[in-house]
Structure formats: structure tokens, C-alpha cells
Design a protein around this motif. Structure first.
Motif, PDB file in Angstrom:
ATOM      1  N   VAL A  21     -19.764  13.448  26.270  1.00 50.99           N
ATOM      2  CA  VAL A  21     -20.614  12.975  25.177  1.00 50.99           C
ATOM      3  C   VAL A  21     -21.976  13.645  25.312  1.00 50.99           C
ATOM      4  CG1 VAL A  21     -21.508  10.955  23.963  1.00 50.99           C
ATOM      5  CG2 VAL A  21     -19.434  10.755  25.369  1.00 50.99           C
ATOM      6  N   MET A  22     -22.285  14.524  24.389  1.00 51.55           N
ATOM      7  CA  MET A  22     -23.550  15.252  24.434  1.00 51.55           C
ATOM      8  C   MET A  22     -24.597  14.497  23.620  1.00 51.55           C
ATOM      9  SD  MET A  22     -24.293  19.132  23.201  1.00 51.55           S
ATOM     10  CE  MET A  22     -25.614  20.101  23.933  1.00 51.55           C
ATOM     11  N   SER A  23     -25.746  14.219  24.232  1.00 53.02           N
ATOM     12  CA  SER A  23     -26.766  13.432  23.533  1.00 53.02           C
ATOM     13  C   SER A  23     -27.303  14.136  22.301  1.00 53.02           C
ATOM     14  CB  SER A  23     -27.915  13.095  24.491  1.00 53.02           C
ATOM     15  OG  SER A  23     -28.600  14.270  24.899  1.00 53.02           O
ATOM     16  N   ASP A  24     -27.250  15.472  22.293  1.00 53.95           N
ATOM     17  CA  ASP A  24     -27.852  16.262  21.211  1.00 53.95           C
ATOM     18  C   ASP A  24     -26.807  16.752  20.206  1.00 53.95           C
ATOM     19  OD1 ASP A  24     -30.167  17.194  20.048  1.00 53.95           O
ATOM     20  OD2 ASP A  24     -30.339  18.988  21.282  1.00 53.95           O
ATOM     21  N   GLN A  25     -25.672  16.108  20.134  1.00 60.76           N
ATOM     22  CA  GLN A  25     -24.593  16.591  19.280  1.00 60.76           C
ATOM     23  C   GLN A  25     -24.909  16.484  17.791  1.00 60.76           C
ATOM     24  OE1 GLN A  25     -21.115  13.525  18.922  1.00 60.76           O
ATOM     25  NE2 GLN A  25     -21.972  13.260  20.977  1.00 60.76           N
ATOM     26  N   CYS A  26     -25.886  15.673  17.411  1.00 63.61           N
ATOM     27  CA  CYS A  26     -26.221  15.484  15.997  1.00 63.61           C
ATOM     28  C   CYS A  26     -27.483  16.248  15.593  1.00 63.61           C
ATOM     29  CB  CYS A  26     -26.405  14.002  15.688  1.00 63.61           C
ATOM     30  SG  CYS A  26     -24.928  13.008  15.961  1.00 63.61           S
ATOM     31  N   ALA A  27     -27.852  17.279  16.352  1.00 62.28           N
ATOM     32  CA  ALA A  27     -29.101  18.001  16.090  1.00 62.28           C
ATOM     33  C   ALA A  27     -29.133  18.595  14.679  1.00 62.28           C
ATOM     34  CB  ALA A  27     -29.310  19.102  17.127  1.00 62.28           C
ATOM     35  N   GLY A  28     -28.009  19.134  14.220  1.00 67.00           N
ATOM     36  CA  GLY A  28     -27.983  19.693  12.871  1.00 67.00           C
ATOM     37  C   GLY A  28     -28.256  18.645  11.818  1.00 67.00           C
ATOM     38  N   HIS A  29     -27.627  17.500  11.962  1.00 67.83           N
ATOM     39  CA  HIS A  29     -27.857  16.412  10.999  1.00 67.83           C
ATOM     40  C   HIS A  29     -29.294  15.915  11.063  1.00 67.83           C
ATOM     41  CE1 HIS A  29     -26.787  13.074   8.388  1.00 67.83           C
ATOM     42  NE2 HIS A  29     -27.390  12.260   9.240  1.00 67.83           N
ATOM     43  N   TRP A  30     -29.874  15.873  12.260  1.00 71.56           N
ATOM     44  CA  TRP A  30     -31.278  15.490  12.424  1.00 71.56           C
ATOM     45  C   TRP A  30     -32.176  16.341  11.524  1.00 71.56           C
ATOM     46  CZ3 TRP A  30     -34.324  18.183  16.745  1.00 71.56           C
ATOM     47  CH2 TRP A  30     -35.647  17.759  16.785  1.00 71.56           C
ATOM     48  N   ILE A  86     -23.390   7.505  21.676  1.00 74.53           N
ATOM     49  CA  ILE A  86     -24.469   8.062  22.505  1.00 74.53           C
ATOM     50  C   ILE A  86     -25.344   6.943  23.044  1.00 74.53           C
ATOM     51  CG2 ILE A  86     -26.540   9.494  22.478  1.00 74.53           C
ATOM     52  CD1 ILE A  86     -25.097  11.160  20.254  1.00 74.53           C
ATOM     53  N   PHE A  87     -25.676   5.980  22.180  1.00 80.88           N
ATOM     54  CA  PHE A  87     -26.534   4.891  22.628  1.00 80.88           C
ATOM     55  C   PHE A  87     -25.840   4.058  23.703  1.00 80.88           C
ATOM     56  CE2 PHE A  87     -28.303   0.572  22.307  1.00 80.88           C
ATOM     57  CZ  PHE A  87     -29.634   0.854  22.577  1.00 80.88           C
ATOM     58  N   ASP A  88     -24.569   3.741  23.479  1.00 81.10           N
ATOM     59  CA  ASP A  88     -23.854   2.908  24.442  1.00 81.10           C
ATOM     60  C   ASP A  88     -23.648   3.617  25.773  1.00 81.10           C
ATOM     61  OD1 ASP A  88     -23.672   0.924  22.554  1.00 81.10           O
ATOM     62  OD2 ASP A  88     -21.612   1.391  21.958  1.00 81.10           O
ATOM     63  N   LEU A  89     -23.356   4.923  25.723  1.00 79.81           N
ATOM     64  CA  LEU A  89     -22.994   5.653  26.941  1.00 79.81           C
ATOM     65  C   LEU A  89     -24.172   6.404  27.556  1.00 79.81           C
ATOM     66  CD1 LEU A  89     -19.507   6.922  25.768  1.00 79.81           C
ATOM     67  CD2 LEU A  89     -19.920   5.416  27.724  1.00 79.81           C
ATOM     68  N   ASN A  90     -24.784   7.324  26.795  1.00 76.26           N
ATOM     69  CA  ASN A  90     -25.838   8.179  27.353  1.00 76.26           C
ATOM     70  C   ASN A  90     -27.125   7.415  27.620  1.00 76.26           C
ATOM     71  OD1 ASN A  90     -23.905   9.772  25.708  1.00 76.26           O
ATOM     72  ND2 ASN A  90     -25.059  11.521  26.499  1.00 76.26           N
ATOM     73  N   ASN A 142     -28.319  14.048  29.134  1.00 77.56           N
ATOM     74  CA  ASN A 142     -27.751  15.109  28.288  1.00 77.56           C
ATOM     75  C   ASN A 142     -26.248  14.954  28.092  1.00 77.56           C
ATOM     76  OD1 ASN A 142     -29.979  16.606  27.547  1.00 77.56           O
ATOM     77  ND2 ASN A 142     -29.821  18.052  29.253  1.00 77.56           N
ATOM     78  N   GLY A 143     -25.523  14.757  29.198  1.00 77.42           N
ATOM     79  CA  GLY A 143     -24.069  14.683  29.119  1.00 77.42           C
ATOM     80  C   GLY A 143     -23.548  13.464  29.837  1.00 77.42           C
ATOM     81  N   MET A 144     -22.647  12.756  29.183  1.00 76.76           N
ATOM     82  CA  MET A 144     -22.048  11.562  29.785  1.00 76.76           C
ATOM     83  C   MET A 144     -20.541  11.628  29.578  1.00 76.76           C
ATOM     84  SD  MET A 144     -22.526   8.708  31.445  1.00 76.76           S
ATOM     85  CE  MET A 144     -24.089   7.852  31.265  1.00 76.76           C
ATOM     86  N   ARG A 145     -19.800  11.276  30.596  1.00 81.68           N
ATOM     87  CA  ARG A 145     -18.358  11.201  30.462  1.00 81.68           C
ATOM     88  C   ARG A 145     -17.982   9.922  29.702  1.00 81.68           C
ATOM     89  NH1 ARG A 145     -15.782  14.412  29.855  1.00 81.68           N
ATOM     90  NH2 ARG A 145     -13.901  13.655  30.903  1.00 81.68           N
ATOM     91  N   PRO A 146     -16.887   9.946  28.963  1.00 81.22           N
ATOM     92  CA  PRO A 146     -16.512   8.750  28.198  1.00 81.22           C
ATOM     93  C   PRO A 146     -16.253   7.532  29.073  1.00 81.22           C
ATOM     94  CG  PRO A 146     -14.776  10.441  28.112  1.00 81.22           C
ATOM     95  CD  PRO A 146     -15.981  11.083  28.703  1.00 81.22           C
ATOM     96  N   GLU A 147     -15.970   7.741  30.372  1.00 82.41           N
ATOM     97  CA  GLU A 147     -15.769   6.597  31.262  1.00 82.41           C
ATOM     98  C   GLU A 147     -17.081   6.015  31.773  1.00 82.41           C
ATOM     99  OE1 GLU A 147     -14.842  10.415  33.693  1.00 82.41           O
ATOM    100  OE2 GLU A 147     -14.554   9.648  31.643  1.00 82.41           O
ATOM    101  N   GLY A 148     -18.226   6.605  31.378  1.00 82.62           N
ATOM    102  CA  GLY A 148     -19.517   6.005  31.687  1.00 82.62           C
ATOM    103  C   GLY A 148     -20.213   6.527  32.918  1.00 82.62           C
ATOM    104  N   VAL A 149     -19.902   7.751  33.361  1.00 85.07           N
ATOM    105  CA  VAL A 149     -20.628   8.383  34.466  1.00 85.07           C
ATOM    106  C   VAL A 149     -21.190   9.706  33.965  1.00 85.07           C
ATOM    107  CG1 VAL A 149     -19.244   7.302  36.257  1.00 85.07           C
ATOM    108  CG2 VAL A 149     -18.553   9.520  35.341  1.00 85.07           C
ATOM    109  N   PRO A 150     -22.366  10.117  34.444  1.00 82.01           N
ATOM    110  CA  PRO A 150     -22.962  11.364  33.949  1.00 82.01           C
ATOM    111  C   PRO A 150     -22.072  12.572  34.218  1.00 82.01           C
ATOM    112  CG  PRO A 150     -24.612  10.049  35.082  1.00 82.01           C
ATOM    113  CD  PRO A 150     -23.290   9.393  35.345  1.00 82.01           C
TER     114      PRO A 150
END
Length: 872
Positions: free
Chosen positions: A715-724, A751-755, A768-776
């Protein structure tokens, strides 16, 4: 109050606090050692406040080569060897400072306060304890030296006798032992709200409180006074006694900035007096006569009734220096000798002193004013090939004799500056819906506009900005009107990453410029556009790949416009880690900024000039659509702003920027009445959007990339940069929409829940990056970092999408970590990890906090529109 936070509240263990309790505890900690009840004279409520006796508990280390993990070392051993060879040649053979030095990162000094001076004329930083400790007078080059003798001293006299004399410093230095050092910091606090700062000193046992107000002319939409290299100190004196006092403040300054050339010889001082337009100022000029970039420092005061100004033209700031101290102690004034001091012999320093005194009635108030300015009108960069005139010389000349006039102007105009600053800041400060931390962050992060190694110069009459391709051939004018009128502007990626106008980072930071000094933002864009058509086919070694490639290819945006230790603008792209042609995001960021800037300025000429350049870079970008599905692909290593991550195939970050760029190209095609171009970009956008969803959407968020590797679903925190950027440009919905709204909102929630909330107890922003299981994600040197500027942009995206509380909560973690826990005030870094280290102090990207204000303004406008009759 929706979120609870676990904190180490005592040695016994953890305690659960509400969000509000956590914020109050964090802020109160900075003032916990303040013992006085004095609140100071005219100190505002909001800002960053700290007791002068505070000590930060956590001491972090800068990221260096030794911090790279073994797996990353093994993966990039070739890069390491090539960098070491380059570093050795740069430092040992060429005797220059590398633009990024992995072996000599700046240590964290938890001392900095609001920098002095306007924009582009150099800066001097005054620490929150009062020391003059960071200097950037030579453009882009920093000296981290505390100049001990640069101090304010107070003298109180009653009935003709001195009853108290104290250096207003908590330090006890080994030199100048004839002075009374060691002011008790528990009786003073510092308050910063850039571009002003207040220091409140309660004088123990004297029943007197001093408030020093520091004012620099950093004023939005002001392109004259904001360029001035000046600062004013106003001392407000509150006498709580039943008897009158005579109060003097002495300002001492060394001729220099703590560098070796302070002892190079030939420096000299002279007193001056200037009267014009019914106002008079007097003080001392300190001429610093170096061979390269000579300058004059000036300390001055305004002559007023009941104010006595006196000076000491020259003293040696060494030994006990008891003569100067006794001079003030005797009668509260200095001897005021006439004539100039002789030039200093080699190996010696010289300093000057200015004292201003006034009577203060019992239970009365008095004020004293000082100005500090510096005049370095023309500058050369490291290669010394060209001479540039600073912006302020348009108003004060290039002869190097402007210091008296600059000080006169500052002392007679600072009240006007403060009215303008108040008018600008008031709507935010009075908005009760905004938390106090945000108000501090918004204005204090703006320090970097002036203190980012910033240069603001006049356009040379012979300069050609077009890059050789003129308007009639689809290029630019040789001298665009906005640059002729408002000059050239450049700031560093970071004080440690010494590259001017680093474009992938400017993408984030540019919100501050376009919102507050839009003409400077457009000037940068014209400069960048002119570089796009330039090419330099000279081959150079790329440290990452080990391959040789052209220095600069045509129709590609450069990474940066150069190193201040060389010749910016003339020789582009100090960055040599990658081939510039591999930076797929740079062209896209140029297109997105072009439209956003047009949207916010409505400058139709700018749009017309930029349209053909945008078409050229988009055509260049199309070669990365390898399978013709309308979506560009990444191949190999670090093809974007995130240097450390391997990317294969289409990615959420670059793919999202590509779709957003297609969207704004469609909008611009409509504006320039080109239906053919509209249909061209519309077709690619429709195909690319479908491919993006198919390849990257996993039902909850967009995968990092489409490779199917073990970590491609991070899960990349900046994945929505284009939409921003689409939302910041008034797009992102209806015809000009690139991403389904429900998917953007789903991604932001993930992103909010995980990152954010699953990282560091929700206290440190978004990793910046979080695994879906909740570890960086720790697959690279950057994936487990928090990038403050990215977090502010993420927060803005959340606000645009109606997630205001989540956005503010996300950004709050960064502010409290940097400003309240780690002691990084006025040196906000690029990144920090959950524990132990940080990277690149004083960085450009956090200026993106102004995108949060843009989002808040937009949401307020939307609410107002919806509440009106006929609103939706």
C-alpha cells in the motif's frame, strides 16, 4: 476524538490518550520548564512555542551509507562503488562539496528558529535560544556556525546607576568571559509564527519583562519588499516597578558569518548616519571584503525623541572583551567614536556594537528598534562564470552601498509589513474550526521559501530563456514577460541536497509559490519549459546503472537546473544517479503543474505558451506505453521520485500521474479550441483508465505495481498523487475525471487505516509503504520512511474527498513528530523512520502543506455554494 493513541506516559508503561489529550500533552511539554507567569507583549496565541530551558529527549542520527541494509548493499554494490569513486574525485581532487554527501550528513542540532531576511537575498537563522547559528549569504551554500559574539545585551539603570546588565543568552561560552552570560532559560520562551518570532524574557528579580519581536518582509503577492535582505527587531519593555528605569539594549555583531574568511584580513567597519524624508537612522556598517561575493552587514536604529543611539565602531571579539562590557555598564551607552576602523590584519576578526536606550516610566512601557541588513548585490556561483544581480537591486542598486538605505527603508516600513502579514494570516488564525497545530505548521513551514538556498535574480539583458526554440517554431519567447518583470527564482531541493529547482520535488512544494507568489511560480515554469527543448548529447556515467548516456535529451524535463557550486541555469541537472530520460514522472509533473497554475492564475498567455511544450513532452512520454493499452509502464529501477523502490510494469504512482496528465491535456485542448487534440488524448485516457483499473485495482486500493512480485501489492501512501493534482486544479469529476470516485475514497481509507493508524500507533503520519497485513514495507531504503511533504499532500487529497478529519489527523502526526518531539523546527527533513534516523534536514517538499490550505479553501467554497439557493 475518534481515535485513541498509545503513548509511553511514564516509566511504568503505556497509557491511552484521546487525540486532543495527546496534542495538549505534546505541546505543553515544550513549555513545561517555564516558571514565569509573564505572557509577553503582543505575542499571538497560535504558533510554535518553546521554553528556552527545554531539552529534547530524543536525539536522532542522520541517514548515512552505513544505514543501508545488507540486502540493499548487495543489490546495489555497483552503485556504491561508483558513488565512492565520484565522491573521492569531487572532494579530494576537485576540492568541492558533493551535492549529496552520504558520508558527511549534517547532524541534528535542535536549535533553529525563524530565519531572518526576505526571499532570495540570503538568510541568517537566529535560533530559538537567540544565537545566530545558520548562514546562507553565498547563494545555496550553508555555514552552520554559531557566532558567539552576536548577541543582545540589556542594561537597566536607576537613578544614574546600573542595577542589572545581562547578555540575553543561556549559554556560557569559553570566550568573552568579561560579559555576564548564563541567563536562566526557565524565565524565557520563544514563539514562532513565520515570518515573525517573539522572545519573551522575564528578568529575574528586576520586575521587568522584555519582548523581542523579529520581523522579516515575507509578504504574499509583494514582489518588491519581499526581496529585501533585512530584518527588524522591536524590543518592547514592560516595567512593573513603582519607579522609572532607563533601559538600554546593545546589539553586537561580528564582521562575518563564522567562516574562515572572517580572519582573511582587509575587513573594516564605519559608523553612518542617514536622514531622508523626515526620518533619520544611524548605525555601523561592517564591510566584509572577500574576493568573491563581498558584502556589507549593517546594524542600525531609528532616531526618535527620548531614544539615545550610541555605538562602538570596532572591537575584537576575543579574550574577555571586558572593555566593551564596561563601556555599557558605566552609563548605559557606548563611546561612539568617529571615523572608520583600520582594515583587519590577517588572522584577526572585528565586530561592532550598537546600543539604544530610553526611559521607561513606573508601570510603563517603552520600545526600542534595531535593523540588521546585508547587502550582497551581485553574486557568482561556484564556477564564477557569470554575475547575477539579486532582485532587490532593482530598487536599491548594484553598487554595494545600499545598506544605509535598506536599513532606513526597513525601519520606516516594518509596521506596514506587519499590517500586511496580519491581513494575510488573520483568516486562518481566526478560523476556530482549524486546530492550533495546523496554524503553526502552515505558516512556519513556509520558512523554506526564503531559507532554501533561495536565489531571486534579475534576468540578464542578454539571456535567452527559450532554449533555442522560439515562439514562431512552437517554443517560447527569448525573454518571457513574466521573467523580465519578476525575475528568475530558484531554491534548493534541500539544504543538504544541493540542487536547484529539483522538479520532482518542486511538484509538491510548488503549492506555496503558486498560492502566495504566483508570478514566481510561473517564472520557474518558463525556465523549466525552456530547458525541455534543450539537449546535450555529451555522454556521462550514470551511477545507478553504470552505463553512459546523454547528459540531457530533447523534450524531457531535467531533474534540476544545477548545483550552486557550479553554474545553475547554464548547466542543468546536477543529479547523476539516473539518466534524466528515465524519470518518467518529470514530464507528467510538468503538464500537471502547467494546468494547475493556469487554473489558479487564469493567465491565458501562459497557457498558450506552454501548450506546445506540453504536447512535446507527452509525445516523448508515449514511448513508455509498451503494449499500446494507453498506460505507460515502468521497467527496471527507480523510474520515479521514489528512488529506492524497484518498479516493474505499470505502477500506481506513475500510472496515476499519466492518467491525470491525459485528463488535463483534454481540458487544455478544449481551452485552446483543438478538437483533434482533445479526441487524441481522450482516446488514450479512456483506454489507459480501463487498463489502470484492470491491472492495479485490487478491490481496496491500487497495488504498488502490476508485476505480481511478492511486494507488488504494498500500500503506497502516495498512490493518489495524480488525483490530488486534478482536485487541486478544479478537475477530477465529470468529463475530466481519470479515477472512479469510489475507488479513490476506498484507497484513501485503506491508506489511513494501514499507513497511518497501523504505523507507530497513529502518531507519526503515513509511512511510504505498508504491507496489507499491517507491517511496513522494508524492501528498500525509502519504503519504510515517512516523507513529510508527501503526507501533507495525502492529507490534502483526503480533505478534497470529504475526509477532513482523517486528513488533519494524518498531517498532525508529522507536525508533532518534527516540531514537538524531534526538535527539527525550521529544518523539517525529507524523511524519518519510525525509530532512530532521519534523512536530509531542511527540505523543499514539506511546503506542500499549502495544498492542504487550498483543499480547505475549496471545501469551504463547495459548502458555501451548496448552502445557497439553487446549490447542490
Amino acid at each position: 476524538q475518534k481515535w485513541k493513541i498509545q503513548v509511553q506516559d511514564s516509566p511504568e508503561g503505556m497509557r491511552t490518550l484521546s487525540q486532543r489529550e495527546w496534542g495538549e500533552k505534546s505541546t505543553a511539554e515544550l513549555m513545561s520548564r517555564y516558571v514565569s507567569k509573564e505572557t509577553g507583549y503582543g505575542v499571538p496565541k497560535d504558533g510554535w512555542r518553546i521554553c528556552l530551558a527545554h531539552e529534547f529527549k530524543e536525539k536522532r542520527k542522520p541517514f548515512q551509507a552505513k544505514d543501508v541494509s545488507l540486502s540493499n548493499i548487495l543489490e546495489h554494490v555497483g552503485l556504491g562503488i561508483r558513488y565512492l569513486k565520484w565522491w573521492y574525485r569531487k572532494t579530494r581532487v576537485e576540492k568541492k562539496a558533493p551535492f549529496i554527501d552520504m558520508f558527511s550528513a549534517q547532524p541534528l542540532r535542535q536549535i533553529y528558529g525563524v530565519p531572518l531576511g526576505g526571499i532570495g537575498g540570503g538568510t541568517i537563522t537566529r535560533g530559538w535560544r537567540g544565537e545566530f547559528c545558520r548562514w546562507q549569504l553565498n547563494p545555496g551554500m550553508y555555514t552552520y556556525k554559531t557566532v558567539t559574539a552576536n548577541q543582545f545585551t540589556v542594561c537597566l539603570r536607576r537613578g544614574g546607576q546600573t542595577v542589572y546588565q545581562q547578555v540575553l543568552s543561556v549559554e556560557r561560552p569559553p570566550t568573552l568571559q568579561g560579559w555576564n552570560w548564563g541567563y536562566c532559560g526557565e524565565y524565557a520562551f520563544y514563539h514562532a509564527l513565520y515570518p515573525r518570532a517573539w522572545t519573551v524574557y522575564h528578568l529575574p528579580g528586576q520586575n521587568v519583562t522584555l519582548t523581542c519581536r523579529q520581523v522579516s518582509p515575507v509578504i504574499p503577492h509583494d514582489y518588491q519588499d519581499s526581496s529585501l535582505p533585512v530584518a527588524v527587531f522591536v524590543w518592547d519593555i514592560e516595567n512593573r516597578n513603582d519607579y522609572a528605569l532607563d533601559v538600554s539594549i546593545m546589539f553586537t555583531v561580528v564582521n562575518g558569518s563564522g567562516q574562515k574568511d572572517d580572519k582573511s584580513g582587509g575587513h573594516w567597519n564605519e559608523p553612518f548616519h542617514l536622514e531622508k524624508e523626515g526620518e533619520a537612522v544611524s548605525g555601523v556598517l561592517l564591510h566584509h571584503c572577500t574576493a568573491v561575493n563581498p558584502y556589507t552587514l549593517c546594524i542600525a536604529a531609528r532616531e526618535q525623541a527620548d531614544r539615545e543611539i550610541s555605538h562602538q565602531t570596532a572591537f575584537a571579539p576575543k579574550g574577555t572583551c571586558s572593555g566593551l562590557w564596561s563601556d555599557l555598564l558605566t552609563d548605559g551607552r557606548l563611546d561612539s567614536p568617529t571615523g572608520s576602523s583600520p582594515p583587519t590584519p590577517k588572522g584577526e576578526k572585528v565586530a561592532a556594537a550598537l546600543a539604544v536606550g530610553c526611559p521607561v516610566a513606573a508601570h510603563g512601557h517603552g520600545s526600542l528598534e534595531f535593523c540588521l541588513c546585508w547587502d550582497m548585490p551581485t553574486i557568482t556561483f561556484g564556477s564564477r562564470e557569470r554575475e547575477h544581480s539579486r532582485r532587490y537591486t532593482r530598487y536599491f542598486g548594484t553598487k554595494g552601498d545600499a545598506s544605509p538605505s535598506l536599513s532606513h527603508y526597513a525601519l520606516t516600513h516594518y509596521r506596514q509589513w506587519e499590517r500586511s502579514i496580519d491581513d494575510w494570516q488573520r483568516p486562518v488564525l481566526q478560523d476556530s474550526s482549524l486546530p492550533s497545530w495546523y496554524k503553526s505548521a502552515l505558516f512556519n513551514e513556509l520558512y523554506f521559501v526564503a531559507d532554501g538556498g533561495t536565489v531571486w535574480t534579475e534576468l540578464h539583458p542578454d539571456a535567452d530563456v527559450s532554449g533555442g526554440l522560439r515562439s514562431e517554431n512552437g517554443g517560447l519567447p527569448a525573454q518571457p514577460a513574466v521573467i523580465k518583470e519578476y525575475g528568475r527564482f530558484a531554491y534548493l531541493e534541500g539544504q543538504e541536497y544541493r540542487m536547484y529547482n529539483t522538479y520532482d520535488v518542486h511538484f509538491y512544494a510548488s503549492f506555496a509559490l503558486i498560492m502566495l507568489w504566483p508570478k514566481l511560480a510561473l517564472s520557474v515554469q518558463y525556465d523549466i519549459a525552456g530547458t525541455v527543448v534543450r539537449e546535450d548529447l555529451t555522454e556521462r556515467l550514470n551511477l545507478m546503472s553504470g552505463r553512459y548516456s546523454p547528459f540531457k535529451t530533447k523534450n524531457v524535463v531535467p531533474h534540476d537546473i544545477g548545483d550552486p557550486d557550479d553554474e545553475p541555469w547554464l548547466r542543468l541537472n546536477a543529479y547523476l544517479i539516473h539518466d534524466t530520460a528515465d524519470w518518467k514522472d518529470l514530464n507528467l509533473k510538468f503538464v500537471l503543474q502547467v494546468y494547475r497554475d493556469f487554473h489558479l492564475t487564469q493567465d491565458s498567455q501562459y497557457l498558450q505558451d506552454m501548450w506546445p511544450i506540453c504536447k512535446a513532452v507527452m509525445t516523448s512520454e508515449m514511448k513508455f506505453d509498451l503494449d499500446g493499452d494507453g498506460l505507460i509502464e515502468n521497467s527496471g529501477y527507480a523510474d520515479q521520485t521514489y528512488d529506492g523502490w524497484t518498479v516493474t510494469g505499470p505502477s500506481a504512482y506513475c500510472g496515476g500521474l499519466w492518467l491525470a496528465s491525459l485528463c488535463v491535456m483534454c481540458k487544455m485542448a478544449k481551452l485552446v479550441n483543438s478538437e483533434e487534440d482533445y479526441q487524441h488524448y481522450r482516446d488514450i485516457l479512456d483506454r489507459g483508465s480501463a487498463a489502470f483499473d484492470k491491472l492495479l485495482w485490487n478491490g481496496k486500493y491500487y497495488n504498488y505495481d502490476s508485476s505480481g512480485r511478492n511486494l507488488s501489492n504494498s500500500v503506497m501512501s502516495d498512490q493518489c498523487a495524480g488525483h490530488w493534482f486534478l482536485r487541486a486544479s478544479g478537475l477530477g469529476e465529470g468529463e475530466f475525471q481519470a479515477f472512479p470516485k469510489e475507488k479513490i475514497q476506498g484507497a484513501l481509507k485503506s491508506i489511513f487505516d494501514l499507513n497511518v493508524m497501523s504505523f507507530a500507533g497513529g502518531q507519526m503520519g503515513a509511512v511510504n509503504g505498508m504491507r496489507p497485513e499491517g507491517v511496513p514495507d522494508r524492501s528498500s531504503v525509502q519504503s519504510d520512511e515517512v516523507w513529510i511533504g508527501v503526507v501533507y499532500g495525502l492529507a490534502a487529497t483526503m480533505i478534497h474527498e470529504g475526509m477532513r478529519e482523517e486528513g488533519l489527523r494524518t498531517a498532525e502526526g508529522c507536525y508533532r513528530t518534527v516540531w514537538e518531539r524531534l526538535g527539527m523546527a525550521f529544518q523539517t527533513p525529507e524523511a524519518y523512520c519510525e525509530k532512530g534516523i532521519f534523512r536530509s534536514l531542511a527540505y523543499m517538499r514539506p511546503l506542500s502543506i499549502w495544498s492542504m490550505q487550498l483543499a480547505l479553501d475549496a471545501s469551504q467554497t463547495d459548502q458555501t455554494t451548496a448552502s445557497q439557493p439553487g446549490g447542490t
